[in-house]
Enzyme design. Structure first.
Site, PDB file in Angstrom:
ATOM      1  N   GLU A 128       0.847  -1.191   0.000  1.00 20.36           N
ATOM      2  CA  GLU A 128       0.000   0.000   0.000  1.00 20.36           C
ATOM      3  C   GLU A 128       0.885   1.245   0.000  1.00 20.36           C
ATOM      4  O   GLU A 128       0.538   2.288   0.553  1.00 20.36           O
ATOM      5  CB  GLU A 128      -0.948  -0.059   1.206  1.00 20.36           C
ATOM      6  CG  GLU A 128      -1.787  -1.338   1.170  1.00 20.36           C
ATOM      7  CD  GLU A 128      -2.685  -1.535   2.393  1.00 20.36           C
ATOM      8  OE1 GLU A 128      -2.826  -0.615   3.213  1.00 20.36           O
ATOM      9  OE2 GLU A 128      -3.250  -2.647   2.512  1.00 20.36           O
ATOM     10  N   GLU A 171      -8.896   4.235   3.972  1.00 19.76           N
ATOM     11  CA  GLU A 171      -8.561   3.339   2.856  1.00 19.76           C
ATOM     12  C   GLU A 171      -8.698   4.120   1.554  1.00 19.76           C
ATOM     13  O   GLU A 171      -9.802   4.380   1.091  1.00 19.76           O
ATOM     14  CB  GLU A 171      -9.501   2.122   2.847  1.00 19.76           C
ATOM     15  CG  GLU A 171      -9.429   1.246   4.091  1.00 19.76           C
ATOM     16  CD  GLU A 171      -8.224   0.298   4.074  1.00 19.76           C
ATOM     17  OE1 GLU A 171      -7.469   0.294   3.082  1.00 19.76           O
ATOM     18  OE2 GLU A 171      -8.050  -0.442   5.069  1.00 19.76           O
TER      19      GLU A 171
HETATM   20 ZN    ZN Z   1      -3.697  -1.846   4.807  1.00 15.03          ZN
END
Ligand code: ZN
Length: 351
Positions: free
Chosen positions: A119, A321
């Site tokens: 990420e 997110e």
């Molecule tokens: Zn994550």
């Protein structure tokens, strides 16, 4: 304060070449040098003002790893001396994990990125925000309706842009057979040298499953008892140097609010087992307004950094997110994500 450096024109040098050398455009150079009437008429020995603050340092690119971040932090702190870089600890492989401070106000706020290796675009987002903030502050400018000088004086923002440098390096550059961790890492990844699915640190521990907030419940939920590319909570809470560094760093401050940036899903998680303060709802709603993301109070999860932060301090803690798709998100999504999270970066400083 708008620091400039001087460039002495060499024989045969054009204004275009000089602009390129400093990462600027000819128009920016002309604006800083009103004495130049004709851009194609500059003389050897002539002194040109180079407006340093305009130079762009953080550039979204397909592979933005530890070295790129460290070199950008170095360049940013030279260009903007009010940016302070420190170290919060070392990774399994011995890399220093940097923290950056911008702003000198009493109110402390914390943002982090790349808890999860694949990420890593969250590192780039935080680094870009650092640069945009510094540039606006130095120029005395607003971002949107936010007065950056005012935010700078009210708030100390502490950013840990890459919690998991070893993992990010693995995702971006794989691992060499000469690396002392090669055998162990290849075993965990079942012999594959494709690390795009890797979230953990170098020992196969998920750093966002490591915090002492019902860690045992998370262990039972995950059912994994061995190191893995993701979702293994480790042999005990804070067993890993990176999660321990984050816990110590957090304890040594007095954060009024903390946000962990992850990908993907366009969601904002803001609750933890009813321990979150009432204002978290209101702050999450402001985040939703500026980002278009969806707010979610509870999710079946424990032992995350955000969970622990809420549990220990009863203050607003969030997991954001960013983006949509499959991790690692392609850097082509950068500006789209940026347009949605910039409001969260700013509102987080303002609440
Ligand atoms: Zn994550």
């Amino acid at each position: 304060m708008n620091p400039t450096i001087k460039h002495v024109v060499q024989r045969g040098e054009t204004l275009f070449q000089i602009a390129k050398k400093y990462g600027l455009t000819v128009n920016v150079l002309l604006a800083a040098n009103p004495s130049i009437k004709n851009p194609s008429l500059i003389m050897p020995g002539q002194v040109i003002n180079i407006p340093r603050a305009i130079k762009t340092i953080v550039v979204p690119q397909e592979s933005y790893g530890y070295d790129e971040m460290m070199s950008d932090l170095d360049a940013l702190s030279k260009l903007y001396p009010f940016i302070k870089v420190s170290t919060i600890g070392k990774t399994v492989a011995g890399r220093s994990v940097p923290a950056v401070q911008i702003g000198n106000g009493k109110k402390e706020v914390h943002y982090n990125g790349s808890f999860h290796a694949n990420e890593w675009i969250t590192t780039l987002l935080l680094m870009k925000f650092l640069e945009v903030y510094a540039k606006a502050y130095q120029g005395g400018r607003y971002i949107g309706y936010f007065n950056m000088k005012n935010l700078f004086e009210r708030t100390s923002l502490w950013i840990v842009p890459m919690v998991n440098p070893d993992g990010v390096e693995l995702v971006q550059n794989s691992i060499q057979p000469t690396d002392p961790f090669y055998d162990a890492v290849m075993r965990i990844n079942r012999g594959s040298s494709d690390f795009r699915g890797w979230k953990a640190n170098l020992r196969g521990v998920d750093l966002n499953d490591q915090f002492p907030a019902r860690w045992e419940v998370e262990v039972a939920r995950r059912a994994g008892t061995a190191p893995a590319p993701h979702d293994y909570p480790g042999p005990s809470p804070l067993s890993e140097p990176e999660s321990r560094a984050m816990a110590n760093f957090t304890r040594s401050h007095n954060f009024r609010l903390a946000i962990a940036f992850h990908t993907q899903g366009e969601e904002i998680y803001w609750g933890y087992r009813g321990l979150e303060p009432a204002e978290s709802l209101y702050i999450a709603q402001r985040f939703v307004e500026v980002s278009g993301y969806q707010s979610i109070q509870y999710v079946q999860s424990d032992a995350g950094y955000k969970d622990w932060f809420i549990q220990e301090w009863r203050r607003p803690g969030f997991t954001v997110e960013c983006g949509r798709g499959t991790n690692p998100l392609p850097v082509g999504q950068f500006w789209d994500i940026w347009g949605k999270v910039i409001g969260i970066f700013l509102v987080g400083l303002d609440v």
